[in-house]
Design an enzyme around this catalytic site. Sequence first.
Site, PDB file in Angstrom:
ATOM      1  N   ALA A  73       1.136  -0.996   0.458  1.00 55.20           N
ATOM      2  CA  ALA A  73       0.212   0.363   0.221  1.00 55.20           C
ATOM      3  C   ALA A  73       0.683   1.094   0.101  1.00 55.20           C
ATOM      4  O   ALA A  73       2.118   1.070   0.477  1.00 55.20           O
ATOM      5  CB  ALA A  73      -0.776  -0.303   1.318  1.00 55.20           C
ATOM      6  N   GLY A 118       0.334  -4.419   0.824  1.00 54.16           N
ATOM      7  CA  GLY A 118      -0.205  -4.718   0.591  1.00 54.16           C
ATOM      8  C   GLY A 118      -0.601  -6.030  -1.170  1.00 54.16           C
ATOM      9  O   GLY A 118      -1.685  -6.080  -1.555  1.00 54.16           O
ATOM     10  N   GLU A 121      -1.485  -8.880  -0.328  1.00 51.49           N
ATOM     11  CA  GLU A 121      -2.598  -9.224   0.074  1.00 51.49           C
ATOM     12  C   GLU A 121      -3.160  -9.441  -1.436  1.00 51.49           C
ATOM     13  O   GLU A 121      -3.971  -9.942  -1.780  1.00 51.49           O
ATOM     14  CB  GLU A 121      -3.164  -7.923   1.190  1.00 51.49           C
ATOM     15  CG  GLU A 121      -2.281  -8.710   2.541  1.00 51.49           C
ATOM     16  CD  GLU A 121      -2.078  -7.327   3.295  1.00 51.49           C
ATOM     17  OE1 GLU A 121      -2.314  -6.455   2.402  1.00 51.49           O
ATOM     18  OE2 GLU A 121      -3.103  -7.387   4.904  1.00 51.49           O
ATOM     19  N   GLU A 141       4.114  -5.161   6.995  1.00 50.28           N
ATOM     20  CA  GLU A 141       3.629  -4.012   8.575  1.00 50.28           C
ATOM     21  C   GLU A 141       3.914  -3.486   9.641  1.00 50.28           C
ATOM     22  O   GLU A 141       4.056  -2.180   9.961  1.00 50.28           O
ATOM     23  CB  GLU A 141       1.923  -3.785   8.210  1.00 50.28           C
ATOM     24  CG  GLU A 141       1.281  -3.830   6.786  1.00 50.28           C
ATOM     25  CD  GLU A 141       1.569  -5.133   5.422  1.00 50.28           C
ATOM     26  OE1 GLU A 141       2.334  -6.322   6.193  1.00 50.28           O
ATOM     27  OE2 GLU A 141       0.804  -5.151   5.490  1.00 50.28           O
TER      28      GLU A 141
HETATM   29  N1  CO8 Z   1       4.794   3.461  -1.271  1.00 48.30           N
HETATM   30  C1  CO8 Z   1       5.196   4.548  -1.374  1.00 48.30           C
HETATM   31  N2  CO8 Z   1       6.255   4.269  -2.280  1.00 48.30           N
HETATM   32  C2  CO8 Z   1       6.687   3.564  -2.542  1.00 48.30           C
HETATM   33  C3  CO8 Z   1       6.336   2.394  -1.526  1.00 48.30           C
HETATM   34  C4  CO8 Z   1       5.445   1.958  -1.207  1.00 48.30           C
HETATM   35  N3  CO8 Z   1       4.918   1.052  -0.911  1.00 48.30           N
HETATM   36  N4  CO8 Z   1       7.955   1.369  -2.160  1.00 48.30           N
HETATM   37  C5  CO8 Z   1       8.141   1.289  -2.689  1.00 48.30           C
HETATM   38  N5  CO8 Z   1       8.109   3.418  -3.264  1.00 48.30           N
HETATM   39  C6  CO8 Z   1       8.494   4.214  -3.955  1.00 48.30           C
HETATM   40  C7  CO8 Z   1       9.806   4.835  -3.119  1.00 48.30           C
HETATM   41  O1  CO8 Z   1       9.487   5.989  -2.189  1.00 48.30           O
HETATM   42  C8  CO8 Z   1      10.505   5.114  -4.129  1.00 48.30           C
HETATM   43  O2  CO8 Z   1      10.101   6.600  -4.350  1.00 48.30           O
HETATM   44  P1  CO8 Z   1      11.315   8.211  -4.720  1.00 48.30           P
HETATM   45  O3  CO8 Z   1      12.009   7.579  -6.157  1.00 48.30           O
HETATM   46  O4  CO8 Z   1       9.899   9.089  -5.416  1.00 48.30           O
HETATM   47  O5  CO8 Z   1      11.472   7.901  -2.892  1.00 48.30           O
HETATM   48  C9  CO8 Z   1      10.087   4.595  -5.437  1.00 48.30           C
HETATM   49  O6  CO8 Z   1       9.049   3.809  -4.895  1.00 48.30           O
HETATM   50  C10 CO8 Z   1      11.766   3.596  -5.681  1.00 48.30           C
HETATM   51  O7  CO8 Z   1      11.792   2.833  -4.670  1.00 48.30           O
HETATM   52  P2  CO8 Z   1      13.152   2.710  -3.352  1.00 48.30           P
HETATM   53  O8  CO8 Z   1      13.952   3.899  -4.699  1.00 48.30           O
HETATM   54  O9  CO8 Z   1      12.918   3.052  -2.352  1.00 48.30           O
HETATM   55  O10 CO8 Z   1      13.603   0.712  -4.300  1.00 48.30           O
HETATM   56  P3  CO8 Z   1      14.971  -0.353  -3.910  1.00 48.30           P
HETATM   57  O11 CO8 Z   1      14.727  -1.002  -4.747  1.00 48.30           O
HETATM   58  O12 CO8 Z   1      15.585   0.755  -3.084  1.00 48.30           O
HETATM   59  O13 CO8 Z   1      13.447  -0.763  -2.345  1.00 48.30           O
HETATM   60  C11 CO8 Z   1      11.685  -2.102  -1.662  1.00 48.30           C
HETATM   61  C12 CO8 Z   1      12.768  -1.934  -3.076  1.00 48.30           C
HETATM   62  C13 CO8 Z   1      12.899  -2.620  -0.882  1.00 48.30           C
HETATM   63  C14 CO8 Z   1      10.454  -2.559  -2.618  1.00 48.30           C
HETATM   64  C15 CO8 Z   1      11.420  -0.574  -1.013  1.00 48.30           C
HETATM   65  O14 CO8 Z   1      11.376   0.417  -1.796  1.00 48.30           O
HETATM   66  C16 CO8 Z   1      10.657  -0.854   0.519  1.00 48.30           C
HETATM   67  O15 CO8 Z   1      10.942  -1.097   0.984  1.00 48.30           O
HETATM   68  N6  CO8 Z   1       9.182  -0.234  -0.409  1.00 48.30           N
HETATM   69  C17 CO8 Z   1       8.367  -0.997   0.759  1.00 48.30           C
HETATM   70  C18 CO8 Z   1       8.068  -1.870   1.118  1.00 48.30           C
HETATM   71  C19 CO8 Z   1       6.266  -2.214   2.110  1.00 48.30           C
HETATM   72  O16 CO8 Z   1       6.957  -1.890   3.486  1.00 48.30           O
HETATM   73  N7  CO8 Z   1       5.558  -2.502   1.873  1.00 48.30           N
HETATM   74  C20 CO8 Z   1       4.363  -2.155   2.632  1.00 48.30           C
HETATM   75  C21 CO8 Z   1       3.499  -0.824   3.016  1.00 48.30           C
HETATM   76  S1  CO8 Z   1       2.370  -0.782   4.279  1.00 48.30           S
HETATM   77  C22 CO8 Z   1       0.890  -2.372   3.251  1.00 48.30           C
HETATM   78  O17 CO8 Z   1       1.262  -2.409   2.280  1.00 48.30           O
HETATM   79  C23 CO8 Z   1      -0.019  -2.440   4.311  1.00 48.30           C
HETATM   80  C24 CO8 Z   1      -1.246  -2.672   3.938  1.00 48.30           C
HETATM   81  C25 CO8 Z   1      -2.591  -2.710   3.950  1.00 48.30           C
HETATM   82  C26 CO8 Z   1      -3.129  -1.540   4.555  1.00 48.30           C
HETATM   83  C27 CO8 Z   1      -4.060  -1.186   5.292  1.00 48.30           C
HETATM   84  C28 CO8 Z   1      -4.698  -0.032   5.625  1.00 48.30           C
HETATM   85  C29 CO8 Z   1      -5.062   0.704   6.489  1.00 48.30           C
END
Ligand code: CO8
Length: 267
Positions: A73, A118, A121, A141
Amino acid sequence: MNANMTPTFDHLLLTQPQDNIWLITIDRPKALNALNSALLMSLNQAFQWLDSLPSTKVIMLTGSGDKAFVAGADVAAMQSMTALEARDFSSLGMALMQQIESCSAPVIALVNGFCLGGGCELALSCDYILASENAVFGQPEVSLGITPGFGGTQRLARSIGKGNAMHWILTGDRISAQNALKLNVCNQIFSPAELLKGGLVQADKIARNSPCAVRFAKQLIHQGLNMSLQDGCQLETERFALSFTTQDQTEGMAAFLERRPARFSNQ
Ligand code: CO8
């Protein structure tokens, strides 16, 4: 709307790699296809639209680019949410997952890279998952101070059992495609270049079968998972009987006995 005209949906690409088989590509590569409210709504509308077309036999779902299926998400969008907004966001995601499960057509997730939070999921709500070698699954999460919110605690535990779900969700570990395969989270692994082709081979096999029988079987598996074994078996008996009222049953059995391919009519 003319069924030949494909409507557009924000952040999604809809293509038809083969007659009756659709591919939805989540297209927000700059954010690694992270799910915000607009994208969740688009996905819901796209699945509804595709399922309303009688010609749709299989839907495949993937992420654009070679890095991510869906990296979760949208954390930036969630950061400032109030509890009520978070509840609405969770409900939107939950509705999408249910929409996918109740779609008549089978839905195959083609997981091509990060499949986190997400995104994991979302993949779990599809009927099954094919993964590329570079797929990375996980529910991170708790590292963000929240719980899964699109059904992860429920679907993952039902899919891989309590202990494994606890491990994934409480550690937030990243899980390789190979480990996901061992746990039956994904059914098969392909090289990144072969993933779509592998998906199409399976979609084509499904599309050649009776659409009525495929639809009944999908419903039975989903409904049965929420029932006792006895109730599920009773439901199967009823649906089995119902399949004998379809033209597809008449045609399927006649074709077998006449040693020719069946020509199913979806009726
Ligand atoms: N949300 C928003 N932006 C994201 C996300 C995300 N989940 N993942 C990546 N991005 C963005 C980064 O911010 C970045 O943007 P920018 O270039 O503008 O800085 C771009 O995508 C590229 O990402 P990275 O530079 O971080 O790329 P890397 O190769 O270094 O890393 C990863 C890739 C490992 C996937 C890393 O991006 C990461 O850890 N992302 C987050 C993963 C995460 O924590 N996901 C879970 C999120 S929580 C969730 O999903 C809850 C679901 C239920 C919600 C319920 C609602 C209440």
